[in-house]
Each structure stands twice: as structure tokens, then as C-alpha cells.
Design an enzyme around this catalytic site. Structure first.
Site, short mmCIF file in Angstrom:
data_model
loop_
_atom_site.label_atom_id
_atom_site.label_comp_id
_atom_site.label_asym_id
_atom_site.label_seq_id
_atom_site.Cartn_x
_atom_site.Cartn_y
_atom_site.Cartn_z
N GLU A 166 45.83 14.18 47.60
CA GLU A 166 45.10 14.89 48.42
C GLU A 166 44.72 14.22 49.52
OE1 GLU A 166 41.65 15.55 45.63
OE2 GLU A 166 43.02 16.83 44.26
N ASN A 207 51.00 14.46 46.89
CA ASN A 207 50.47 15.43 46.12
C ASN A 207 49.22 16.03 46.70
OD1 ASN A 207 50.77 16.69 43.36
ND2 ASN A 207 48.80 15.64 42.72
N HIS A 243 46.27 24.51 41.29
CA HIS A 243 45.08 24.81 40.73
C HIS A 243 44.65 26.09 41.22
CE1 HIS A 243 44.70 21.16 38.43
NE2 HIS A 243 44.83 20.49 39.50
N GLU A 272 50.13 20.49 38.65
CA GLU A 272 48.90 20.33 38.04
C GLU A 272 48.54 21.72 37.53
OE1 GLU A 272 45.73 17.97 39.60
OE2 GLU A 272 47.15 16.47 40.37
N ASP A 274 47.41 25.24 36.66
CA ASP A 274 46.12 26.10 35.76
C ASP A 274 45.89 27.24 36.46
OD1 ASP A 274 44.21 24.59 37.10
OD2 ASP A 274 43.59 23.55 35.45
#
Ligand code: XIL
Length: 513
Positions: A166, A207, A243, A272, A274
Site C-alpha cells: 500500500e 501490493n 478488496h 486479497e 473479497d
């Protein structure tokens, strides 16, 4: 013998992945006869056939949940520690390294033939306060030391590292952090070089979230990695967290965005995934969620350099979403009871699965069990499960072929039992019941109550209605139901993964203990 064969052999129909996972592990745990389980193709097997992996995040506290680990260990080919390799865990005090939690994750991966993604070496969050309190000139040596120690420890156990996590704000400017404050954006190249020196084999990634689609933030990442590659900085890939949320729409041109990174010679990973929603979930939101999951997998499969997809845990039971985004949740492939959601079938379809409808085995039957307790006293001398079956398939099911099992422990006292059907709209004369021993015993399960049917047929969509069952020991000694495998305090009927349904002796619903 009959039991062993049912538990370890035969191809499964119906709720597929969950059952397959449970069965595969059941066989391994039991250490029973070497009968190869041939469950329905797992997510990872499907992905592998396409040259990709399919992984999940996990966390130490979840690994005591055996129904959870059964699926984690079998369905996925890659795992990422959700927290246990972060800086606040691995170096909470300067110079004092703690690897025990991360080691549990790498051990689990090794035992289950899974690769492990290291997450994460340098991040502004979950960073112990001592880092931010350092004088600026001490930040770089502290960062390099941290990377060196952690990446050296996990050398050979971790195949890829999220070296920097990030780094960007939403507008594509660099995020403020102790690292950026001390070193400017050079901290990223420094971190990558340190990671490469410590573990030259590991694939090194940057990432971030909201870089899945084309936009200012992914443009910033694109510019950064272009520059790093031109400078010869060791960098293997870009991780897109993904996400997503149904209310924010699908990332703009995800495939094209992935492709532009791939065209630089980098790998791309969905790290990641979702898809959250405003609660309560409903059929429309779940359908949107399914399509998002499916489109992410399709985008990855369409880009040759996209190496795999990792979901940020596979069940709503252990999602980070509800505590981070109040009012939101239901973000994962399986629900809180570890039951498959529509998104799972969508992912399987995207991965090329052909047989998700249960055709060809178990008479193609798709039944589910619902359960409630009819007994608020968990310490008395009777157990009173209420069970009902629903035909979720498109063909009628002959009930004579169907049995249902509810597992419990008999405690001390007589080993003989009496069973009753107290009431059912089917008529109790159509219902059979018995208690049998479950060998070998498992946690919360040394016996099971089995119900069957003398007659009847269940039409597509139909429910048997409730079957009020009851059992006691012949000496009327007491039970402790609170730890029973199939028991829950549910007072209204809900889908029950710990109640199993069999058609012709073949498991079509639920997870055996
Ligand atoms: C989350 C974990 O899942 C939570 O348990 C923790 O409380 C906060 O962090 N992006 C990341 C992950 O890179 O490390 C975050 O994980 C989720 C967002």
C-alpha cells in the site's frame, strides 16, 4: 468397513468443494486404509489445470477450527498469513524478532503442499510505534534490518513476498509513512534490494488496493514499477489486493490493466480478493458478488502473467470486513456456517469446472439439511434435534434412499439408546431412527442419530417439513450436549453443515466430524 468406504472412497456429488475438502482431510487425519479419496476437483486443482494457483488468507486463531482447516488444507494450493508476518507481530520491539506465529502458517502450508505468500515486510499499518519514533536517519537501517531478518528466517518457506504494501494514496501520490518521510520514494527500491539480498529465490512484489482497474492509483503503480525495472531494481510482480464491494462497481478494465503490467515483464497476482456488501445480504447482492468473483478469475485467466488468485479468507466466519467496515460483510465464498455461497459456483465455473450440478453421482440429488434444537436443556437426559431436508435440485428425490445423521457424544452411562420421532408433517410412521457408534470417535462425536424414511418423495424445491427427533440412553443418564458436534443453540431452522445427508449411502450434504 462400510463406514470407512463411505468416508474415504467414491466421487462426491452435490455441495462439492466443502464436502470434498472435509472428506479429503478426514481420510488424512484418520490415517485409515490407503484408499485414495477422489473428491470433486478442488479450486486449486481447477486453477492448476489452467497454470494458476488458488489460495486463501488464514490466521493463527482460525487453525483450531477443524471444520475450517479441513477446507483450508484441501481446497487451496496457496496460503497467506492474514497477520502473523506483519511488522507488529514479527518485530514488536526493535531487534526482538518473533516468528512463532508465522512459523505455524508455513508449517501448515508445508503439511498441506501449499505455497506461502509472505505478507508483508514494509507497510505503514500494523507497524509498531517504535518505528515512527526513530530519528529519521535510523529508519533506513531499521527497515533494512527488519527485511533482512524476516526474509532470511522465511527463506525456503515463503515463495513470494509482498515487500512493500500500500505505498500509494487514492490519487496516486505517495502515502505518508515513517519510511517515506525518512527516505522519500527511494525506500521502495531499498526495500526490494534488501529483500532480494536476504532471499534471492523469493518472488518480490509491490501490493496495493484499488489498483485493479485503470485509474490514477494504478497509473502511479505503473509509473513506479516502470522506473524500478529501468533501474534494475529486483521486482517480480504486482499484487492487486482486490478488496471489492458490490456497491462500488467492478474495477474499470481490470484485464487490460493487468495486461499492461504483464507487458512490462512482471507477474500479476490477485492477492486479497473479497467482495463485500452492505448487510443484510440478499439474492441480488449475492448475484452481483458472484459475478465480481467470476470476472476477477476470468481476468486473471485471460492474462498469461497472472499467476493466481488468493481470497482474503474463504469464509465469512473469519472475514476482516465486518470489523473494518461497520455494517458490511458477507464478502467471502462460503458463509459463516462454512456453507458454499453462489460465488463459489461462479468461481468454479470461471475456472472451468464442468460438474457443479451434482449430475452423475448420488442420483444427481441435491439436498440440504436444516436444523434447530427442540431442547433448551443441554444437560438433561434427552437430546431433541429438529431436522428437515430441502431438495435444492431440479429432480424429485425418493426419500427411501435418503438418510440423515446428527452427531453427539454419549458421555458415561449406558451404551444403548432409544430413539423416537415425536412429530413430522410426513407422519412419524414414515420416519425411521436409530443410534449408531461413530468409529473412530471425533471431537463432539462418538455416536450419531440416523433418520431414514420408509416412503415418500421430495419434489424439487420442496421441504420435508420438520422432523422432531428425540433420543435417550436406556439408563436415562444425562448428556452434555453443549460440545456435541451437530448441536447448536439455533431455535429456528437454518442450514446446518454439521448435519449430513446421504443418498444411497453417498454423502451429498454436510461435513462429517
Ligand atoms: C487485515 C487483516 O485481515 C485483519 O485481521 C487485520 O485486523 C487488519 O489487516 N489489506 C492488507 C491486509 O494488505 O494486510 C489487511 O489485512 C486487509 C487489507
Amino acid at each position: 468397513m462400510d463406514l470407512v468406504m463411505r468416508r474415504s472412497g467414491g466421487r462426491l456429488a452435490g455441495p462439492c468443494a466443502l464436502l470434498a475438502g472435509a472428506l479429503a482431510l478426514g481420510t488424512a487425519l484418520l490415517g485409515g486404509p490407503a484408499v485414495a479419496a477422489s473428491p470433486e476437483t478442488t479450486l486449486h486443482e481447477l486453477a492448476s489445470a489452467q497454470g494458476r494457483y488458488f489460495g486463501s488468507a488464514t490466521d493463527n486463531s482460525e487453525l483450531t477450527d477443524t471444520a475450517y482447516t479441513a477446507v483450508l488444507g484441501s481446497e487451496f494450493g496457496q496460503i497467506t498469513p492474514g497477520n502473523s508476518m506483519k511488522w507488529d507481530t514479527t518485530e514488536p520491539v526493535q531487534g526482538q524478532f518473533k516468528f512463532a506465529k508465522g512459523d505455524v502458517i508455513t508449517d501448515f502450508g508445508r503439511q498441506h503442499g501449499q505455497s506461502v505468500r509472505g505478507h508483508t515486510l514494509v507497510w505503514h499499518s500494523q507497524l509498531p510505534s517504535w518505528v515512527g519514533a526513530l530519528p529519521p536517519e535510523q529508519v533506513e537501517p531499521a527497515m533494512v534490518n527488519h527485511i533482512t531478518e524476516v526474509a532470511t528466517h522465511y527463506r525456503g518457506a515463503v515463495t513470494a513476498w509482498d515487500v512493500v504494501n500500500e505505498p500509494f494514496n487514492e490519487d496516486g501520490t505517495y502515502r505518508t509513512s515513517p519510511f517515506h518521510t525518512a527516505m522519500g520514494s527511494d525506500y521502495i527500491a531499498t526495500a526490494l534490494r534488501a529483500a532480494h539480498a536476504a532471499d534471492p529465490e523469493a518472488k518480490l512484489y509491490l501490493n496495493d488496493y484499488n489498483i485493479e482497474g485503470l485509474g490514477a492509483k494504478s497509473d502511479a503503480m505503473y509509473a513506479l514499477v516502470t522506473e524500478l525495472l529501468a533501474e534494475g531494481v529486483p521486482l517480480d510482480g504486482v499484487g492487486m489486493q482486490a478488496h471489492l464491494a458490490v456497491q462500488y462497481g467492478f474495477p474499470y478494465e481490470m484485464r487490460a490493466n493487468m495486461q499492461r503490467f504483464a507487458d512490462l515483464g512482471l507477474d500479476v497476482a490477485v492477492t486479497e480478493l473479497d467482495v463485500r456488501m452492505q448487510l443484510p445480504a440478499d439474492a441480488t447482492k449475492l448475484a452481483t458478488q458472484s459475478s465480481y468473483y467470476q470476472r476477477v478469475v476470468e481476468a486473471c485467466l485471460a492474462v498469461e502473467r497472472c499467476v493466481g488468485v488468493t481470497v482474503w479468507d474463504w469464509t465469512d466466519k473469519y472475514s476482516w470486513v465486518p470489523s473494518t467496515f461497520p455494517g458490511q460483510g458477507a464478502a467471502n465464498l462460503y458463509d459463516e456456517n462454512l456453507l458454499p455461497k453462489p460465488a463459489l459456483a461462479a468461481v468454479r465455473t470461471a475456472l472451468g469446472a464442468e460438474d457443479d450440478d451434482g449430475e452423475g453421482e448420488g442420483d444427481g440429488a441435491t439436498l440440504k439439511a436444516q436444523y434447530r434444537t427442540n431442547d433448551s436443556a443441554t444437560g438433561d437426559n434427552q437430546i431433541k434435534p429438529g431436522l428437515q431436508l430441502v431438495n435444492t435440485g431440479s429432480t424429485a428425490v425418493s426419500l427411501q434412499d435418503v438418510t440423515v445423521r446428527y452427531w453427539f457424544t454419549g458421555e458415561n452411562g449406558a451404551s444403548t439408546y432409544s430413539t423416537w420421532c415425536d412429530w413430522s408433517p410426513l407422519g412419524c410412521s414414515a420416519v425411521t431412527s436409530r443410534v449408531a457408534a461413530w468409529n473412530p470417535a471425533a471431537a463432539g462425536a462418538d455416536h450419531y442419530l440416523e433418520a431414514g424414511f420408509r416412503s415418500g418423495s421430495l419434489a424439487p424445491g420442496a421441504s420435508t417439513g420438520e422432523i422432531q427427533l428425540r433420543l435417550n440412553k436406556t439408563d436415562w443418564s444425562r448428556f452434555d450436549e453443549s460440545d456435541d458436534y451437530s448441536h447448536s443453540g439455533a431455535t429456528s431452522y437454518a442450514d446446518a453443515a454439521k448435519v449430513a445427508v446421504y443418498v444411497g449411502g453417498e454423502l451429498v450434504w454436510g461435513i462429517e466430524p
